[in-house]
Design an enzyme around this catalytic site. Sequence first.
Site, PDB file in Angstrom:
ATOM      1  N   LYS A   1       0.839  -1.200   0.000  1.00  0.00           N
ATOM      2  CA  LYS A   1       0.000   0.000   0.000  1.00  0.00           C
ATOM      3  C   LYS A   1       0.871   1.246   0.000  1.00  0.00           C
ATOM      4  O   LYS A   1       1.904   1.300   0.680  1.00  0.00           O
ATOM      5  CB  LYS A   1      -0.925  -0.015   1.225  1.00  0.00           C
ATOM      6  CG  LYS A   1      -1.905   1.154   1.287  1.00  0.00           C
ATOM      7  CD  LYS A   1      -2.851   1.033   2.476  1.00  0.00           C
ATOM      8  CE  LYS A   1      -3.826   2.205   2.523  1.00  0.00           C
ATOM      9  NZ  LYS A   1      -4.798   2.104   3.630  1.00  0.00           N
TER      10      LYS A   1
ATOM     11  N   SER B   1      -9.583   2.393   2.429  1.00  0.00           N
ATOM     12  CA  SER B   1      -8.637   3.151   1.623  1.00  0.00           C
ATOM     13  C   SER B   1      -7.599   2.283   0.909  1.00  0.00           C
ATOM     14  O   SER B   1      -6.874   2.764   0.039  1.00  0.00           O
ATOM     15  CB  SER B   1      -7.905   4.172   2.504  1.00  0.00           C
ATOM     16  OG  SER B   1      -7.126   3.525   3.504  1.00  0.00           O
TER      17      SER B   1
ATOM     18  N   SER C   1     -10.245   0.211   6.616  1.00  0.00           N
ATOM     19  CA  SER C   1      -9.609   0.334   5.309  1.00  0.00           C
ATOM     20  C   SER C   1      -8.920  -0.918   4.791  1.00  0.00           C
ATOM     21  O   SER C   1      -8.493  -0.946   3.644  1.00  0.00           O
ATOM     22  CB  SER C   1      -8.620   1.494   5.312  1.00  0.00           C
ATOM     23  OG  SER C   1      -9.302   2.727   5.370  1.00  0.00           O
TER      24      SER C   1
END
Length: 507
Positions: free
Chosen positions: A99, A174, A198
């Site tokens: 990420k 996210s 997320s």
Amino acid sequence: MTLGTVKAPTLAQLGALAEELGFHMSEADLAAYREGILPSIDAYNAIDRMPQELPPVKYPRMPGYRPADEENPHGAWYVRTTIQGAPDGKLKGKRVAIKDNVCIAGVPMMNGASTLEGYVPDVDATIVTRILDAGGTILGKAVCEYFCFSGGSHTSASGPVHNPHRRGHSAGGSSSGSAALVAAGEVDMAIGGDQGGSIRIPASFCGICGMKPTHGLVPYTGVMPIELTIDHTGPMTATVADNALMLEVLAGPDGLDPRQQGVPADDYTAALGRSAAGLKIALVSEGFGHGNSEEAVDAKVRKAADDFRSLGATVDEVSIPLHKMGQAIWLPVAAEGATMQMMLGNGYGFNWKGLYVTSLLDFHAGWRARADELSDSLKLTMLLGYHMIKNYRGRYYAKAQNLVRQLSAAYDRVLADYDLMLMPTLPIKASAIPEDDAPVGEIIARALEMIANTSPFDVTGHPAMSLPCGRVDGLPVGLMLIGRHYAEKTIYRAAHAFEQGIDWRAR
């Protein structure tokens, strides 16, 4: 006083600071205070000249490149590169995406934000080093939402991330790119982050396995913080077995994350292949029937509870009334805490021991000159958070943190009698990505509409995992299993038994 990077304030600057702090000082007083400050400026310059002790970067890599659309059909890659880890280890042969809120030295990091574009970290996050030490191959950085403040996949400055199950629909946020890349089969596993859901939101929308571990189990060192008391990072994978394997590699203290006092890592793969028989599962009534819950989504999760019964588990419906207030308790912590730490505090804030990535702090501080570029969901959070801080002194942040103990105790009372709790990960399936010219209200709604069940476990820190349990209109539905603190093994036991016994794609 010696010359250096740090400059003493002029009398005019000192007067402006004094006025801002509410001090009333004469010119003579200001001159005296300035004289008293000068030796401290020398100390700051001495600190400035001292080298920092940063973790070593162990594996060679290239900065990579931004892939073209034909190489990036879901908009999920931010940077493509290849970093080969150790020749052997638990993750040998595994393809991994990281990420883009996680530092990889020498590889650009944007964290979904135009204001951070151009930043290149000088350290590897602990979890990056652990993946490489375990033989994993990192294939690049996955797109995430603008400073991670969206449960939808439409706020990144690089553009929306599309759900591999249906283009034009949200991949969830996210950790949007991480989920999409795993679901599309481009990687075997990915790193996600979770402050309000997320990891679990995109896992549910994309039909993969996403574990938010117990708070502090996985070191956050080298990951851009939002709010220390709700920051989590963890594994996102196509299978339960890979999830447990990845957590084995990630978990445990690193000596740099102060949240990790007495953290007990475990042999999580030992939980695989065990029957669900004998497990006691609490089906939480308040996890269903939210104002925006889709009946078909709730029905799929109740069907999954029946499946657990058929696999030999005992499943009873229980009531936890305070769960309905969980999102409200989470909100001041997230809004005020993130405003103070991530934004006004330049990402790191103050009052904790650990590794501060000062290069990130310095670069991120430039958002103030470009604040109009921030995403709508982040602007909303900051306006709310700053209003409450400025006008209510942080009282509600403090009260919410006090209430977290009551919420945690409510879950723990149930978990004293049951091995796990079960509820829908989200009240909805993946929604449509807003159009580019959508009104602000719609953009905000699509970012925050799904967090009622996920956000409470960020403030309480309980481990919680989303795994797919069926489809509604061709889109995946996730069920969430929640365990006692540090009981990830129990979650994996149940999740693996479910995965092996039930074909969610046929549901």
